[in-house]
Structures are given as structure tokens and as C-alpha cells.
Design a protein around this motif. Structure first.
Motif, PDB file in Angstrom:
ATOM      1  N   THR A 106      37.762  42.225  52.637  1.00 17.97           N
ATOM      2  CA  THR A 106      38.326  41.621  51.428  1.00 17.97           C
ATOM      3  C   THR A 106      37.627  40.306  51.105  1.00 17.97           C
ATOM      4  O   THR A 106      36.894  39.745  51.924  1.00 17.97           O
ATOM      5  N   LEU A 107      37.906  39.811  49.897  1.00 12.91           N
ATOM      6  CA  LEU A 107      37.365  38.515  49.493  1.00 12.91           C
ATOM      7  C   LEU A 107      37.914  37.402  50.373  1.00 12.91           C
ATOM      8  O   LEU A 107      37.234  36.397  50.612  1.00 12.91           O
ATOM      9  N   LEU A 108      39.130  37.561  50.878  1.00 13.81           N
ATOM     10  CA  LEU A 108      39.691  36.554  51.791  1.00 13.81           C
ATOM     11  C   LEU A 108      38.827  36.426  53.042  1.00 13.81           C
ATOM     12  O   LEU A 108      38.564  35.313  53.512  1.00 13.81           O
ATOM     13  N   GLU A 149      43.124  38.371  49.216  1.00 12.25           N
ATOM     14  CA  GLU A 149      43.308  39.534  50.082  1.00 12.25           C
ATOM     15  C   GLU A 149      43.507  40.830  49.310  1.00 12.25           C
ATOM     16  O   GLU A 149      43.482  41.918  49.895  1.00 12.25           O
ATOM     17  N   ASN A 150      43.694  40.753  47.990  1.00  9.06           N
ATOM     18  CA  ASN A 150      43.817  41.958  47.170  1.00  9.06           C
ATOM     19  C   ASN A 150      42.532  42.297  46.428  1.00  9.06           C
ATOM     20  O   ASN A 150      42.532  43.146  45.550  1.00  9.06           O
ATOM     21  N   LYS A 159      36.351  44.928  44.087  1.00  4.17           N
ATOM     22  CA  LYS A 159      37.309  45.842  43.464  1.00  4.17           C
ATOM     23  C   LYS A 159      38.725  45.281  43.583  1.00  4.17           C
ATOM     24  O   LYS A 159      39.158  44.897  44.672  1.00  4.17           O
ATOM     25  N   LEU A 160      39.438  45.280  42.466  1.00  2.00           N
ATOM     26  CA  LEU A 160      40.835  44.849  42.449  1.00  2.00           C
ATOM     27  C   LEU A 160      41.705  45.972  43.008  1.00  2.00           C
ATOM     28  O   LEU A 160      41.592  47.126  42.589  1.00  2.00           O
ATOM     29  N   GLY A 161      42.570  45.640  43.976  1.00  4.13           N
ATOM     30  CA  GLY A 161      43.418  46.656  44.595  1.00  4.13           C
ATOM     31  C   GLY A 161      44.826  46.170  44.825  1.00  4.13           C
ATOM     32  O   GLY A 161      45.216  45.097  44.385  1.00  4.13           O
ATOM     33  N   ASP A 162      45.604  46.983  45.543  1.00  2.00           N
ATOM     34  CA  ASP A 162      47.005  46.713  45.882  1.00  2.00           C
ATOM     35  C   ASP A 162      47.836  46.473  44.618  1.00  2.00           C
ATOM     36  O   ASP A 162      48.138  45.341  44.244  1.00  2.00           O
ATOM     37  N   PHE A 163      48.242  47.569  43.980  1.00  4.79           N
ATOM     38  CA  PHE A 163      48.992  47.505  42.729  1.00  4.79           C
ATOM     39  C   PHE A 163      50.498  47.658  42.952  1.00  4.79           C
ATOM     40  O   PHE A 163      51.217  48.161  42.105  1.00  4.79           O
ATOM     41  N   GLY A 164      50.984  47.173  44.104  1.00  7.20           N
ATOM     42  CA  GLY A 164      52.407  47.306  44.420  1.00  7.20           C
ATOM     43  C   GLY A 164      53.324  46.545  43.497  1.00  7.20           C
ATOM     44  O   GLY A 164      54.493  46.885  43.349  1.00  7.20           O
ATOM     45  N   PHE A 165      52.823  45.456  42.843  1.00  2.98           N
ATOM     46  CA  PHE A 165      53.642  44.676  41.918  1.00  2.98           C
ATOM     47  C   PHE A 165      53.325  44.994  40.465  1.00  2.98           C
ATOM     48  O   PHE A 165      53.884  44.391  39.551  1.00  2.98           O
ATOM     49  N   ALA A 166      52.380  45.919  40.228  1.00  2.00           N
ATOM     50  CA  ALA A 166      51.942  46.185  38.851  1.00  2.00           C
ATOM     51  C   ALA A 166      52.989  46.987  38.087  1.00  2.00           C
ATOM     52  O   ALA A 166      53.823  47.680  38.664  1.00  2.00           O
ATOM     53  N   GLU A 167      52.915  46.869  36.756  1.00  2.67           N
ATOM     54  CA  GLU A 167      53.796  47.647  35.888  1.00  2.67           C
ATOM     55  C   GLU A 167      53.116  47.801  34.547  1.00  2.67           C
ATOM     56  O   GLU A 167      52.245  47.016  34.179  1.00  2.67           O
ATOM     57  N   GLN A 168      53.515  48.862  33.831  1.00  2.00           N
ATOM     58  CA  GLN A 168      52.821  49.186  32.584  1.00  2.00           C
ATOM     59  C   GLN A 168      53.760  48.999  31.400  1.00  2.00           C
ATOM     60  O   GLN A 168      54.518  49.858  31.034  1.00  2.00           O
TER      61      GLN A 168
END
Length: 557
Positions: A106-108, A149-150, A159-168
Motif C-alpha cells: 500500500t501507499l502507507l 492504507e486504502n 489503485k484506490l481500494g477498500d470500498f467498505g464505506f462507499a455508497e452510490q
């Protein structure tokens, strides 16, 4: 044993190859048996999910839905800068989410290793991630948890990842995210859009360039206040980057969302011209186009499905608007009364939400300052908050009018309640906000549960059974009222006695603050009805660290 586990017909993994672990899932390095490509396989046990209720399952399936939407979006607009989901497979016992494996961490990890990144390198990473945000915004998706870390790295592609908080949705009414990267509008109103991601990415870029988190403090409240009040200033000598970069950062980290640049507009700036013809970028895009050719055959069918769905949504929206207009016409003579009633409903439900969230903030304060002596109370209070929020959500979902038995201080006309719940947009927003806050409380409870179980096991092994007896209480079942009050009463009594023995003024101040705050949690019925105190004034005094102001807000015995 290093068993080989099959996932559907195409994938498998070795049980020894675990690369990550969370509250609900284990992540393994797997492979596509046909192509031999490495993949990440997230394995979720349904038996674990059942302990925490259906809401966690719904949250996971929402994440899958968002990832599926992004797969379809990338067929139209090539974007290799989002961690791709390949498949989601379900069995009676497990849910398997098959994701693109990012072989460089990760970027972290990169920031921890290098501390500061070269300006050109940081800009090239930003150039990639802005394209991910632009695609999300185009599809009305907000990530809401952008942090180092995401951001995953695969073959030098970010790459942007971990969409656990995402919503549409077009607007969002939840308070999720990671504090130092949260935009100011999250704290001051209930509506946010994709600009919250631009803010977070701006702060992440600042961290890449200068090796610091800009809005940082000793507590969440201090971080929040700095986000709201501290000016973003790059005049200090330590910020040695080009003026173009500084100007871009200032545009991304604007406190007013309307003044903040969008991801698509940022990509048009001349600062990124050098990357558009960069061989690295051209190669990345060409490789992605080659990869996406395998999906060409199903694009037309998807387009038809999308058109049908959009047409159905348009018709549904028109029907809802017609119904709302008819409702307004039918009740025009009662318009003022209705609006006053709706305002009262909103205010009273807000009181309950704010009272519950105040209990959650108390748990954070106790964990930061008094974990040694208040670890049981943290779980009691947080569990009680989760149950209260769950009850409120159920009442709202079932459209049941609330009264004194629900710790809501209003008695409203049934007709006004029905109008509010069926046609007023604020009701839908309120339900979304309650859902977001409920998931937030559940996540915090799980985090504290794991932390305090580990803490107790390490430091107080004789008490681990007692801790487990608390944590194993059903999250959807009300805690015994007497048990809850007795637990808090005894700790308040202990802290009062302990305060008299303390000479250090700072420690005495922390105890005083804990006493006042725990008293509000003890009186949660009055707190959540707005009868105990003016929650807004109490919160303002809390943020100022004004203990006298806090005490003035309540009837302290």
C-alpha cells in the motif's frame, strides 16, 4: 496443514497464504486456475456475520454492489486506478470476494519507508488517483475513506481500494471516514458529495510530499476543531515544492466545498500535461485496454439493461414527484401546521441521535484517558448506544409513531407523522443518517470488543470471563436496565471518591470531565429525549474543554 481450498470453478488458494485479516474476513493470496493470475480472495464466514446481525451482511453486499458498478463503469471509461473485483461467490457457509492482487503493498508502506516522496513521483501518483475519483464522481459514488492504507500498488500502478464505506447516491448523510482526512462539511452539516474525497486526496498528497498529517491532534475533538478552524497554510519554509503544486493543494483543501476543485477539473490543469504523454502512463492505459477487450461481448447487453433501469428510475421519480404534489395540494390548508410538526419531529429525532453519539464520544474519551478502570463501562455504554440506535432505526423503518416510551419528547398528530414519513425528503435523509450512524457504532463496538478483550486477556486474565459475558450480550437485545445503571453508578461513585484523593489538577480535571459525561450516559433516557440538557451547548462546552460550561448544562446532583 496447508490445505488447498477451491473457490468456484476458477479459483483456489492455500490456507497458509493468508495476507490479511479483519473483523469479519480473512484475505488469502489465491490464483485463477485458468490464467494462473494471482488474485486476492476475501473469505467471509457466515457464522461470524450472524453474531452481529443482518446489517453487517447488508453492508458487505453494498460494498460488492459498488464494486460491480465500478467494473461496469470501467468498461465504458478505461480506468486502471481502481482495485478491481473479479467475482463474488456465495455458498451456504461463506462469501468469497475475488479481487485484483496488488503485489507491492500500500501507499502507507511506501510513505513509512521513504517518509517524503519526490514532487514528480507524488504528482504522478496524484494524477492516477484523480482519475479514479473522476470516475467515481461521474457514477455518483463517494469513497469516504481515502487514506494511505486504502491505496494499493500493483506493478507500480496506484489503485484506490477498500470500498467498505462507499455508497452510490448524489448526496450522502453519514459520518464515516478516518478523522484526519475528513472534510469540514462532514462535521457541520448532514450533506456531503464527492468533494469530500478531493479534500482527503489533497491531504494525502500533502502527506506524501511533506511527511506529515496536516490536521492532527491529541484527540478526535482536537482534530475536528483544527479541521474546522485551522487555515491550510503552505507559507512555512519547510514546504519546499513548486508554486503550481502549492496552488493545486490549496484548491483541493478548500474548507468551502463549492470552492473546492473537482477531480475532473483538477485533471485539466497544465501541471499534469507532462504525464499525459509519459511512457509509463501510456503503457498502463494500453495494458488496461487490452485487458478490457475480454469484456467487449457483454457491453451492448449491459447498455440495454442500464437504459431500462434508468427509464424505470425516471418513471418512478416522476410518480413520486406527482404523489408529493398531490399530497401538498390536498393538505395546503394545513401546510404551516405540517411544516411546524415536521420541524419538531426532526429536532426531536436529532436530539436522540446526538444523545446516542454523545455516548459513543464518551467511550472514545474514556478509552483515551481511563482505559485502566473503565474498560467494562466502555463496552456497556457503547453496546447501549448501539441498541438505542438499532431501536430508532427499526421504529423509523416500520413508520411507527414515537412517544415518551421511546425517549422522544414529542406527541405529534398521526396524520402529520404519516405525511412526514411518506413524502418529506428529510425523513429519508434521517433514515440514511441513522443507518450510517448505526453501522459506525457497530464498527466501533467490534473494534473496542477486540481491543478490550485483548487488553483484558493480557493485563487482567482473571477478568476475561467477565469481559466476555459483557461482550457476548446480543447487540439487538436491550441490556438489563438495572444492570446497566448499577455498573455506571458504581463507577461514578468510585470516581467521585477517587477525585478527592488526587492532587494533580490535570488528572482531577479528567476525572471531573469523566464524571459529568458518565452521568449523561447514566441518564440516557433523559439525555436522548432532550430533557436532561441542551445537547448543542453541552457539545460546544465539551469541544472548548470547558468543564464548568458542561456542568451548567445539566442538573448535576
Amino acid at each position: 496443514m496447508n490445505d488447498i481450498k477451491a473457490v468456484g470453478q476458477k479459483y483456489d488458494y492455500l490456507t497458509k497464504d493468508k495476507v490479511g485479516q479483519g473483523a469479519f474476513a480473512d484475505v488469502y493470496l489465491g490464483r485463477n486456475k485458468l490464467t494462473k493470475e494471482s488474485v486476492a480472495i476475501k473469505v467471509i464466514k457466515r457464522s461470524v456475520l450472524r453474531k452481529y446481525g443482518d446489517e453487517i451482511l447488508e453492508q458487505i453486499l453494498m460494498e460488492v454492489k459498488i464494486l460491480q458498478e465500478l467494473v461496469e463503469a470501467c468498461k465504458k471509461d478505461v480506468c486502471p486506478f481502481i482495485n478491481r473485483m473479479y467475482e463474488c461467490l456465495q455458498t451456504d457457509n461463506h462469501i468469497y470476494i475475488v479481487l485484483e492482487f496488488c503485489n507491492q503493498g500500500t501507499l502507507l508502506d511506501k510513505i513509512n519507508k521513504q517518509k517524503k516522496l519526490d514532487e514528480n513521483e507524488a504528482l504522478f501518483i496524484l494524477f492516477q488517483l484523480l482519475q479514479a475519483l473522476s470516475l467515481l464522481a461521474k457514477n455518483n459514488i463517494v469513497h469516504r475513506d481515502i487514506k494511505p492504507e486504502n491505496i494499493f500498488i500493483k506493478d507500480d500502478v496506484y489503485k484506490l481500494g477498500d470500498f467498505g464505506f462507499a455508497e452510490q447516491k448524489s448526496m450522502f448523510q453519514t459520518h464515516l471516514g478516518t478523522f484526519p482526512y475528513m472534510a469540514p462539511e462532514i462535521f457541520i452539516n448532514n450533506e456531503q458529495d464527492s468533494k469530500v474525497d478531493v479534500w482527503a486526496l489533497g491531504l494525502l498528497t500533502h502527506e506524501m510530499l511533506f511527511g506529515e498529517i496536516y490536521f492532527i491532534g491529541k484527540s478526535r475533538f482536537e482534530v475536528e476543531q483544527r479541521i474546522l478552524t485551522k487555515e491550510y497554510n503552505l507559507d512555512d519554509y519547510k514546504y519546499q515544492v513548486s508554486e503550481q503544486v502549492k496552488d493545486l493543494l490549496r484548491q483541493m483543501i478548500k474548507k468551502e466545498p463549492k470552492e473546492r476543485i473537482s477531480a475532473s477539473d483538477a485533471l485539466k490543469l497544465h501541471i499534469f500535461d507532462k504525464f499525459r504523454e509519459d511512457l509509463r502512463f501510456l503503457t498502463i492505459m494500453e495494458n488496461e485496454r487490452e485487458f478490457m477487450k475480454q469484456f467487449v461481448g457483454d457491453v451492448s447487453q449491459k447498455s440495454i439493461q442500464e437504459f431500462q433501469r434508468e427509464e424505470e428510475e425516471r418513471q418512478k421519480k416522476e410518480e413520486e414527484e406527482r404523489a408529493q404534489q398531490l399530497q401538498i395540494q390536498l393538505h395546503s390548508q394545513k401546510s404551516q401546521q405540517i411544516q411546524q410538526g415536521i420541524k419538531q419531529i426532526n429536532g426531536c429525532i436529532k436530539d436522540k441521535i446526538n444523545g446516542i453519539l454523545l455516548m459513543v464520544q464518551l467511550c472514545d474519551f474514556l478509552s483515551q484517558n481511563m482505559i485502566e478502570i473503565c474498560r467494562f463501562e466502555i463496552l456497556y455504554i457503547l453496546k447501549q448506544a448501539g441498541i438505542l440506535m438499532n431501536q430508532l432505526k427499526e421504529m423509523m423503518d416500520q413508520k411507527i409513531i414515537m412517544g415518551k416510551q421511546d425517549h422522544i419528547k414529542f406527541e405529534i398528530d398521526l396524520e402529520i407523522w404519516n405525511i412526514y414519513h411518506s413524502s418529506d425528503i428529510s425523513a429519508k435523509q434521517m433514515i440514511d443518517e441513522i443507518e450510517g450512524d448505526r453501522n459506525y457504532i457497530r464498527k466501533k463496538y467490534i473494534d473496542y470488543l477486540n481491543y478490550i478483550n485483548n487488553y483484558t486477556s493480557a493485563n487482567y486474565p482473571d477478568y476475561i470471563y467477565y469481559t466476555e459475558s459483557i461482550t457476548n450480550l446480543n447487540l439487538t437485545k436491550l441490556i438489563d436496565h438495572g444492570l446497566y445503571n448499577e455498573q455506571l453508578y458504581q463507577k461514578i461513585k468510585f470516581l467521585k471518591e477517587d477525585k478527592e484523593k488526587v492532587r494533580d489538577e490535570n488528572i482531577k480535571k479528567i476525572i471531573n470531565k469523566s464524571l459529568l459525561w458518565m452521568y449523561t450516559a447514566y441518564q440516557y433516557e433523559k439525555l436522548c429525549s432532550g430533557q436532561l440538557m441542551d445537547i448543542m451547548k453541552f457539545t460546544q462546552a465539551l469541544n472548548r474543554d470547558d468543564i464548568d460550561g458542561m456542568q451548567d448544562c445539566i442538573n448535576w446532583p
